[in-house]
Design a protein around this motif. Structure first.
Motif, PDB file in Angstrom:
ATOM      1  N   GLY A  35     -12.668  -8.700  -3.474  1.00  0.00           N
ATOM      2  CA  GLY A  35     -11.439  -9.400  -3.857  1.00  0.00           C
ATOM      3  C   GLY A  35     -10.651  -9.872  -2.647  1.00  0.00           C
ATOM      4  N   GLY A  36      -9.974 -10.996  -2.798  1.00  0.00           N
ATOM      5  CA  GLY A  36      -9.156 -11.514  -1.687  1.00  0.00           C
ATOM      6  C   GLY A  36      -7.686 -11.311  -1.979  1.00  0.00           C
ATOM      7  N   ILE A  37      -7.326 -10.077  -2.362  1.00  0.00           N
ATOM      8  CA  ILE A  37      -5.930  -9.853  -2.777  1.00  0.00           C
ATOM      9  C   ILE A  37      -5.160  -9.042  -1.749  1.00  0.00           C
ATOM     10  N   PRO A  38      -3.827  -9.178  -1.718  1.00  0.00           N
ATOM     11  CA  PRO A  38      -3.053  -8.348  -0.800  1.00  0.00           C
ATOM     12  C   PRO A  38      -3.037  -6.884  -1.252  1.00  0.00           C
ATOM     13  N   ASP A  39      -2.785  -5.990  -0.317  1.00  0.00           N
ATOM     14  CA  ASP A  39      -2.730  -4.561  -0.620  1.00  0.00           C
ATOM     15  C   ASP A  39      -1.418  -4.243  -1.332  1.00  0.00           C
ATOM     16  N   PRO A  40      -1.484  -3.770  -2.591  1.00  0.00           N
ATOM     17  CA  PRO A  40      -0.240  -3.539  -3.350  1.00  0.00           C
ATOM     18  C   PRO A  40       0.631  -2.439  -2.759  1.00  0.00           C
ATOM     19  N   SER A  94       2.670 -14.047   1.550  1.00  0.00           N
ATOM     20  CA  SER A  94       3.785 -13.724   2.453  1.00  0.00           C
ATOM     21  C   SER A  94       4.765 -12.744   1.813  1.00  0.00           C
ATOM     22  N   ILE A  95       4.855 -12.735   0.474  1.00  0.00           N
ATOM     23  CA  ILE A  95       5.707 -11.733  -0.210  1.00  0.00           C
ATOM     24  C   ILE A  95       4.856 -11.026  -1.279  1.00  0.00           C
ATOM     25  N   VAL A  96       4.719 -11.599  -2.475  1.00  0.00           N
ATOM     26  CA  VAL A  96       3.834 -11.014  -3.501  1.00  0.00           C
ATOM     27  C   VAL A  96       3.235 -12.141  -4.365  1.00  0.00           C
ATOM     28  N   PRO A  97       2.021 -11.917  -4.901  1.00  0.00           N
ATOM     29  CA  PRO A  97       1.403 -12.962  -5.719  1.00  0.00           C
ATOM     30  C   PRO A  97       1.872 -12.980  -7.168  1.00  0.00           C
ATOM     31  N   THR A 147      -8.789  -2.147   1.902  1.00  0.00           N
ATOM     32  CA  THR A 147      -9.482  -0.886   2.204  1.00  0.00           C
ATOM     33  C   THR A 147      -9.036  -0.365   3.570  1.00  0.00           C
ATOM     34  N   ASP A 148      -8.869   0.970   3.656  1.00  0.00           N
ATOM     35  CA  ASP A 148      -8.417   1.522   4.942  1.00  0.00           C
ATOM     36  C   ASP A 148      -9.577   1.546   5.945  1.00  0.00           C
TER      37      ASP A 148
END
Ligand SMILES: Cc1ncc(COP(=O)(O)O)c(C=O)c1O
Length: 405
Positions: free
Chosen positions: A37-42, A247-250, A383-384
């Motif tokens: 996935g190409g998503i930001p880390d929540p 930059s903020i949230v999707p 992922t860490d």
């Protein structure tokens, strides 16, 4: 039983759920390390700040009555003004009339497709390119040709059709491209503008990852260079798509198109027919917080993503066998890996999930007209470092055994 297929428009034939997405969904298991996935880390979301911003808008009866009401299609005036001021600060004088607020940059791409593409007309995209853009454009039934990359020696005239017809626009991600992670140099951006000038076609600059630079020097935006050439944004040939998703949230689904006001005016009409407007309250909240949150989120998330990028690059270098190469992105979420040509990464994915417990996106998903099957996209965003090191180790083990077979 109604045969729904027989009732669909012809363009529905191009609306297919990607084979890869189905495969990945079937394997969404806890024990699979996903580099897909190409998503930001929540865990990095500014949740408390967002809660306070919504409470402030809704806690003021006058503002609440505006925030919960219908609004104008072009976007909330305060958010348009902030985006215009931000673009001006970055070197391209811009007015609110140059800005259209959209539901994420995905809607920006769809609206551009709707305004520019008639059936059978040609759109230029990279090979590879962003799958979501191809899906958005497909509804308008274009053909695709390859936007000339740094190695291309095609002349602008070779893009003309038999009757002198030319492509409708070129679509490009100059910063930390999805899927390759590649960033265009200043010279490459200027060559692209030379090419568009020679053909006299618009360029669509899709730039969702701009605030996520971890190393290297920032390069001027394509719209900035185009506006300099043309003597101002209203005369330039670039439509710039931006978003708060990275930059903020999707989840608020707020993005924008910045460009010449003549094209923006027409895009507003196309967007209005689709959904009237983007959420009023989300726009008002973002107008309140953008000035501080875009900067503070960048400070907060960049070191985290930089460490993950570095961990992935180090693990690739440590574990991948000879003959495997990869890109070294200066920002964004993605690394593009090239395996020896006889390895089909789509076929390898099922094995990767079953045997190595690692998910990735096979490269074939990113080509508008089908393309190389020996590449794959890795994302390091959620992922860490330890999980990255282990996962890449297992993936490399699988690649070694595939090479030995
Ligand atoms: C290159 C690119 N463009 C556009 C989008 C869509 O972003 P959004 O609609 O959330 O702004 C994405 C999302 O991942 C992307 O990678």
């Amino acid at each position: 039983m109604t045969n729904w297929q027989s009732h669909y428009a012809r363009r529905a034939a191009r609306m297919e759920s990607a084979e890869v997405r189905d495969l990945l969904a079937a394997f969404t298991r806890r024990d699979v390390t996903s580099f897909a996935g190409g998503i930001p880390d929540p865990t990095l979301f500014p949740t408390a700040e967002m809660a306070a911003a919504y409470a402030a808008v809704l806690g003021d009866p006058k503002r609440a009555s505006v925030a919960l009401q219908y609004s104008i299609p072009e976007g909330h005036p305060s958010l348009r003004a902030w985006l215009a001021a931000d673009m001006t600060r970055r070197g391209t004088p811009c007015a609110p009339e140059n800005v259209l607020i959209t539901n994420g940059s995905q809607q920006a791409l769809d609206t551009i497709g709707k305004l520019f593409i008639s059936e059978g007309e040609t759109v230029l995209v990279g090979a590879p390119t962003f799958l979501g853009a191809v899906q958005a454009f497909n509804a308008y039934e274009p053909r695709y040709d390859e936007l000339p990359g740094p190695e291309s020696n095609r002349t602008p005239d070779s893009f003309r059709g038999p009757n002198g017809g030319k492509p409708k626009f070129g679509y490009v991600m100059p910063e930390f491209e999805n899927p390759t992670g590649r960033t265009l140099t200043l010279a490459e951006r200027n060559r692209l503008l030379d090419f568009a000038d020679a053909l006299d076609i618009p360029l669509v600059e899709d730039s969702p990852y701009e605030t996520l630079r971890y190393s290297g020097e920032a390069v001027p935006l394509l719209i900035t260079l185009a506006a300099e050439r043309a003597g101002g944004i209203d005369a330039c040939r670039v439509l710039h798509c931006g978003t708060f998703s990275k930059s903020i949230v999707p989840g608020l689904r707020v993005g924008w198109i910045i460009g010449p006001r003549e094209a923006i005016h027409k895009l507003i009409l196309a967007k209005q027919a689709a959904d009237i407007q983007t959420s009023t309250i989300n726009q008002m909240v973002l107008a309140d917080v953008a000035e501080t949150l875009v900067a503070s989120q960048a400070e907060k998330v960049r070191p985290v993503y930089r460490a993950r990028r570095d961990a992935m690059l180090a693990a690739l270098a440590a574990h991948m066998p000879a003959g495997v190469t990869w890109t070294e992105p200066e920002g964004g979420f993605f690394i593009w890996v090239t395996l020896p040509e006889h390895i089909d990464t789509t076929a390898l994915l099922a094995r990767s999930m079953a045997e190595a417990s690692v998910a990735y996106v096979p490269g074939s998903a990113f080509f508008a007209g089908g393309g190389s099957r020996h590449k794959l996209r890795l994302s390091f965003s959620v992922t860490d470092e330890a999980t990255i090191a282990d996962g890449i180790g297992r993936l490399a083990g699988l690649v070694r055994s595939a090479l030995a077979e």
